[in-house]
Design an enzyme around this catalytic site. Structure first.
Site, PDB file in Angstrom:
ATOM      1  N   THR A   1       0.841  -1.187   0.000  1.00 56.29           N
ATOM      2  CA  THR A   1       0.000   0.000   0.000  1.00 56.29           C
ATOM      3  C   THR A   1       0.884   1.247   0.000  1.00 56.29           C
ATOM      4  O   THR A   1       1.743   1.389   0.869  1.00 56.29           O
ATOM      5  CB  THR A   1      -0.868   0.013   1.267  1.00 56.29           C
ATOM      6  OG1 THR A   1      -1.634  -1.178   1.293  1.00 56.29           O
ATOM      7  CG2 THR A   1      -1.767   1.226   1.300  1.00 56.29           C
ATOM      8  N   GLU A   2       0.685   2.110  -0.954  1.00 54.99           N
ATOM      9  CA  GLU A   2       1.432   3.378  -1.031  1.00 54.99           C
ATOM     10  C   GLU A   2       2.942   3.135  -0.939  1.00 54.99           C
ATOM     11  O   GLU A   2       3.676   3.933  -0.398  1.00 54.99           O
ATOM     12  CB  GLU A   2       0.982   4.356   0.069  1.00 54.99           C
ATOM     13  CG  GLU A   2      -0.488   4.751   0.010  1.00 54.99           C
ATOM     14  CD  GLU A   2      -0.783   5.771  -1.062  1.00 54.99           C
ATOM     15  OE1 GLU A   2       0.170   6.218  -1.738  1.00 54.99           O
ATOM     16  OE2 GLU A   2      -1.970   6.115  -1.247  1.00 54.99           O
ATOM     17  N   MET A   3       3.370   1.995  -1.440  1.00 56.30           N
ATOM     18  CA  MET A   3       4.782   1.604  -1.457  1.00 56.30           C
ATOM     19  C   MET A   3       5.415   1.641  -0.056  1.00 56.30           C
ATOM     20  O   MET A   3       6.589   2.007   0.114  1.00 56.30           O
ATOM     21  CB  MET A   3       5.572   2.495  -2.411  1.00 56.30           C
ATOM     22  CG  MET A   3       6.633   1.747  -3.162  1.00 56.30           C
ATOM     23  SD  MET A   3       7.443   2.744  -4.415  1.00 56.30           S
ATOM     24  CE  MET A   3       6.539   2.316  -5.882  1.00 56.30           C
TER      25      MET A   3
ATOM     26  N   THR B   1       7.465   5.412   2.487  1.00 52.66           N
ATOM     27  CA  THR B   1       6.350   5.352   1.533  1.00 52.66           C
ATOM     28  C   THR B   1       6.635   6.333   0.413  1.00 52.66           C
ATOM     29  O   THR B   1       7.441   7.251   0.585  1.00 52.66           O
ATOM     30  CB  THR B   1       5.014   5.718   2.220  1.00 52.66           C
ATOM     31  OG1 THR B   1       4.028   5.986   1.230  1.00 52.66           O
ATOM     32  CG2 THR B   1       5.133   6.945   3.098  1.00 52.66           C
TER      33      THR B   1
END
Lengths: 471, 462
Positions: A151-153, A301
């Site tokens: 998620t979101e890197m 992120t």
């Protein structure tokens, strides 16, 4: 000088909440709770708008580019895939074509775009593994994706090992200076040799992702030849760029020239000797000379300044984050897969992202305010925060009936008055988060190891580019 | 003389949408509003107007239904929520209200308005009571966005003062024309900074039918045979505003004065009932709850009354069907419609329709003129009721005059007559709102887009 480029793009649409919060009837079945929590009307409106401006034209573009040997990595959130299933089958078919193209690699993405890794890391790795199988089935692939995004890197030490455990060969993470230290993002990294890390070059990525249409940017307008030169001049082995798919046509409208930019890019890269690779190809090629990178304890992120404060930096986000814990754990208590599924949607990082602006100002706050549905703004900033929290509170209260066995209808049962012709949000196909199993299977390290081995055959064997093409 | 011609809201050029929480289903009836919208919708459809009634309907019945040869369309809203609240329209009120506000405006705009206007008809949207106030504002906005607002008359009607504190009066008064049912309500609403137009309530043709004389006679005989001299009737919710205590005290007074009254009363499920029964007990009245299984009739009720000469108050604990109710109204020496706060007073009018004598309060009952067609109370003193009942008992000519004039009055308030008045008012409202007649034209691309979106929303499920 970098001679390789990995282009990664992720397709995601949040499942937006219904504000102001709708009260949930006591004893409501999951299907009805779902109606109260999520604004599918709004979701559809946004989806159709973005499909018009971005998804269709951008996919046409990438299909053409793939034919011209541009390698591309693409990831989809489950949230997006389900919306596409419901509202645009043609688009889904187009994405199927793109994913099955030999020059395109499908990247595994955390399905709910959620913060599950923060709430239940054990459930996270199992969910990530299950998603690979789901994507394999959905897109008719021979193998589940070998490389993953989160998620979101998000990437941190525990996430890294969860991904190792899930059997991935590679993962994407943002190459922020505070994580890399003295290192450059333009190399292949590893922490253990089980999972290789492609570090996103955030500056080169943001030149396109954020700055491309910004006329006050000193380097505007950006053309493909300039950009290809920058890529080729980056020190190191490869440049990994990561973009939202919506960059093409939605964040930057067609009129900004973003499509022409991308059309011209492959030739400009080739002219400078830069070869595009898929993520797996890059890992195969550069694995022997990959470098050690200590993975941070605090997550990184690609959002905002690259730290978790983008999502948890203000009191309103922290309050929602606490409520995320509450709804998730209470949903586990119900042992009802459909209720747990609803809680997973409430864990979407978007519910934190969309209130990043609270108490803040500046470019990041403007970006998050831009993503906040315009329909919400009539509630005012405090109204949005209050109602968002109310959605969680309502769900918490609605689960009481499940724990006191007061649900009027069998969980999962659909009330008879729903028209059979009406399309509906499909039931989750992913297996629910496993609940504490029977004592024999769950207790003890050995038992857990056996259980893990049963579903996790271990790291995948490396594949050659040729194998990939044949697949 | 020059001037813009007033549009004629004839049946071939006009379509009605009634929006209300209450409606025709047993599930949807809680008070006078359900009766009003049901009868109004039926009367409009009966006059040939395509009519749509959107209400919080029973979850067990079809979501949509057509009646009266397709002229009357019923839409049962919030059924998926009502399933969880089987006890009636106002159970789960907040949940229903949210859903209603979120979905009705799109439906009215995208489905009903579009079709009506494409057919060259204007749309009259009449919303009732505070529950619909936000929805009608949103409907106006959506019609405006779709470029259709000038072809629609939007009216919001107040039947009651309930929920007035939850209404955004400024917005509501700006986007709609406000109406109400009596001059009393008009004055109340003036206090909110708005000036509504009065359009009275009506009564159904059935309410004007003479009750069965044999049923009336049976009830009268039952009173006489059990030693009673005066029959009083009171029907309404157990609400302090209905002045139940005043009614009970007046019965006690009459009893004390040797008139041997009998009160037949039918209340609701409200807790005030226990206060009322307590007052009756304290006043030395004997109260009997009456349960009649099967189909209640005047004969069976008469039997019960006759069998219990010692009882002063018969507390009916069953649904009283229309024919029996009208027989009771007609048989009674007086019907105590003595509310202290009454927006309109439908019971008083129905009593007149049945040929009875109504004792009304002095608030919203514009139709009642004291000692001409009814007795109109000026105080909340039970002695006033006792005074009038004694006068009625001793003056057969007065009784006859009141019954006759009352019936004449009721005839003027039959729905067809009320609708004629309403149409006059609506044509005036049309002039105020600058109504333009749709030509069955093609919609602008923007409007078509909005409507497509609204239709999609409906498809998605309300």
């Amino acid at each position: 000088m970098a001679q390789h480029l990995v282009v990664y793009t992720v397709v995601h649409q949040p499942r937006r909440l219904k504000l102001p919060a709708q009260p949930i009837p006591r004893g409501a079945v999951p299907r009805d709770i779902e109606r109260c929590l999520f604004d599918e009307r709004m979701n559809r409106r946004y989806f159709e708008k973005v499909a018009r401006t971005c998804y269709h034209p951008a996919t046409d573009l990438f299909l053409r580019l793939a034919d011209r040997e541009l390698k591309l990595c693409i990831g989809f959130s489950l949230s997006f895939l389900r919306q596409a299933e419901m509202w645009d089958e043609k688009l889904l078919a187009k994405f199927h074509r793109l994913v099955s193209h030999p020059n395109v690699e499908l990247i595994n993405v955390e399905p709910y775009h959620s913060f599950l890794f923060y709430v239940d890391i054990d459930a996270f790795w199992r969910r990530m593994q299950a998603t690979g199988e789901y994507l394999k089935r959905t897109f008719g692939l021979r193998r589940a994706p070998a490389v993953t995004d989160t998620t979101e890197m998000f990437m941190s030490n525990d996430i890294y090992f969860a991904l190792v455990r899930a059997g991935f060969r590679g993962a994407l993470m943002d190459g922020r200076p505070w994580v890399l230290g003295w290192r450059q993002p333009s190399y292949l990294y590893h922490y253990t040799k089980d999972l290789y890390l492609l570090t996103r070059h955030y500056q080169l990525s943001d030149d396109v992702g954020y700055r491309f249409s910004n006329r006050s940017w000193g380097l505007w307008p950006l053309f493909a030849d300039t950009y290809a030169t920058w890529v080729s001049q980056a020190s190191g082995d490869l440049v990994t760029v990561g973009w939202d798919y919506e960059t093409f046509g939605e964040h930057h409208w067609k009129e900004t020239g973003i499509f022409e930019f991308m059309e011209a890019l492959p030739a400009e890269l080739a002219r400078r000797g830069v070869r595009a690779l898929t993520a797996s190809e890059a890992i195969e090629l550069l694995m022997p000379k990959s470098h050690h990178l200590p993975v941070p304890a605090f997550p990184t992120t690609w959002a905002g300044e690259g730290g978790v404060e983008f999502f948890l930096g203000n009191p309103a986000q922290q309050a929602i984050f606490q409520l995320m814990h509450h709804v998730y754990h209470k949903a586990l208590l119900t042992q009802d897969p459909a209720v747990i599924d609803l809680a997973m949607w409430l864990l979407q990082s978007d519910n934190l992202h969309l209130i990043q602006w609270f108490g803040r100002s500046g470019a990041q706050a403007e970006v998050s305010a831009y993503f906040t549905p315009r329909e919400w703004w009539r509630l005012g900033p405090y109204g949005i925060i209050h109602e968002l929290q109310q959605v969680y509170r309502n769900f918490l209260t609605a689960m009481d009936a499940y724990l006191t066995r007061e649900v009027r209808y069998r969980p999962g049962e659909e009330p008879p008055w729903y028209g059979s012709s009406r399309r509906r949000w499909p039931r989750p196909e992913l297996p629910p988060v496993e609940l504490p199993a029977a004592p024999a299977a769950a207790t003890g390290t050995e038992g857990r190891r056996e259980a893990a081995a049963a579903v996790n055959p271990g790291p995948r064997r490396p594949r050659s580019p040729g194998q990939r093409r044949r697949a | 003389m020059t001037g813009k011609a007033t549009p004629k809201l004839t049946a071939d050029r006009t379509e009605f949408v009634l929006v209300s929480f209450e409606g025709p289903d047993a599930y949807s009836r809680a008070g006078g509003l359900g009766v009003r919208v049901t009868q109004l919708a039926q009367a409009l459809a009966g006059l040939g107007y395509p009519t749509h009634l959107i209400f919080v309907g029973s979850p067990e019945l079809p979501g949509q239904e057509q009646q009266m040869d397709g002229r009357l369309h019923l839409y049962r809203w919030c059924q998926w929520i009502s399933r969880y609240y089987p006890r009636g329209v106002y159970e789960g009120e907040n949940e229903k209200l949210y859903d209603f506000n979120e979905t009705v405006p799109d439906f009215v705009t995208g489905q009903v308005a579009r079709r009506a206007m494409e057919a060259g008809r204007v749309l009259v949207v009449m919303a009732e009571e505070w529950h619909t106030a936000h929805a009608i504002c949103e409907t106006s906005d959506r019609l405006w966005l779709a470029g259709l607002r000038s072809h629609a008359l939007l009216v919001w009607n107040a039947n009651n003062t309930m929920g007035f504190d939850r209404i955004n009066w400024g917005r509501l008064g700006y986007v709609t024309t406000l109406t109400t049912v009596s001059r009393y309500m008009k004055h109340v609403m003036w206090g909110r900074g708005v000036n509504p137009i009065v359009i009275p309530n009506g009564i159904s043709p059935e309410a004007l039918q003479p009750p069965n004389p044999r049923h009336v006679a049976a009830l009268r005989r039952a009173v006489a045979d059990s030693g009673g001299q005066v029959l009083l009737v009171k029907v309404g919710r157990f609400d302090p505003d209905k002045r139940w205590l005043m009614a009970i005290d007046s019965v006690a007074l009459l009893k004390g004065q040797g008139l041997s009254p009998r009160l037949v009363m039918r209340g609701g499920i409200e807790p005030h009932e226990y206060e009322v029964l307590g007052r009756a007990q304290a006043a030395g009245l004997r109260v009997m709850p009456v349960h009649l299984d099967g189909t209640p009739s005047a004969a069976r009720l008469a039997e019960v009354m006759k069998a219990h000469p010692e009882v002063d108050v018969f507390n009916l604990k069953f649904f009283v069907p229309g024919p029996l109710l009208r027989a009771l109204y007609r048989a009674a020496d007086a019907v105590l419609a003595n509310s202290g706060i009454e927006p309109f007073g439908l019971v008083g009018l129905e009593v007149m329709g049945a040929g009875g004598v109504a004792i009304t309060g002095a608030t919203g009952e514009d139709y009642a003129v004291g000692y001409h067609n009814a007795i109109v109370l000026e105080t909340d003193d039970p002695r006033e009721i006792a005074h009038h009942v004694r006068a009625l008992a001793g003056d057969a000519g007065l009784c006859e005059r009141l019954r006759h004039n009352g019936h004449e009055t009721a005839l003027r308030f039959s729905w067809p007559n009320v609708i004629a008045t309403m149409l006059d008012r609506l044509e005036f409202i049309a002039e105020l709102q600058g109504l333009s007649w749709p030509q069955g034209r093609a919609l602008s691309p923007e409007a078509a887009g909005e409507l497509k979106e609204a239709a999609a929303a409906l498809e998605e499920g309300r």
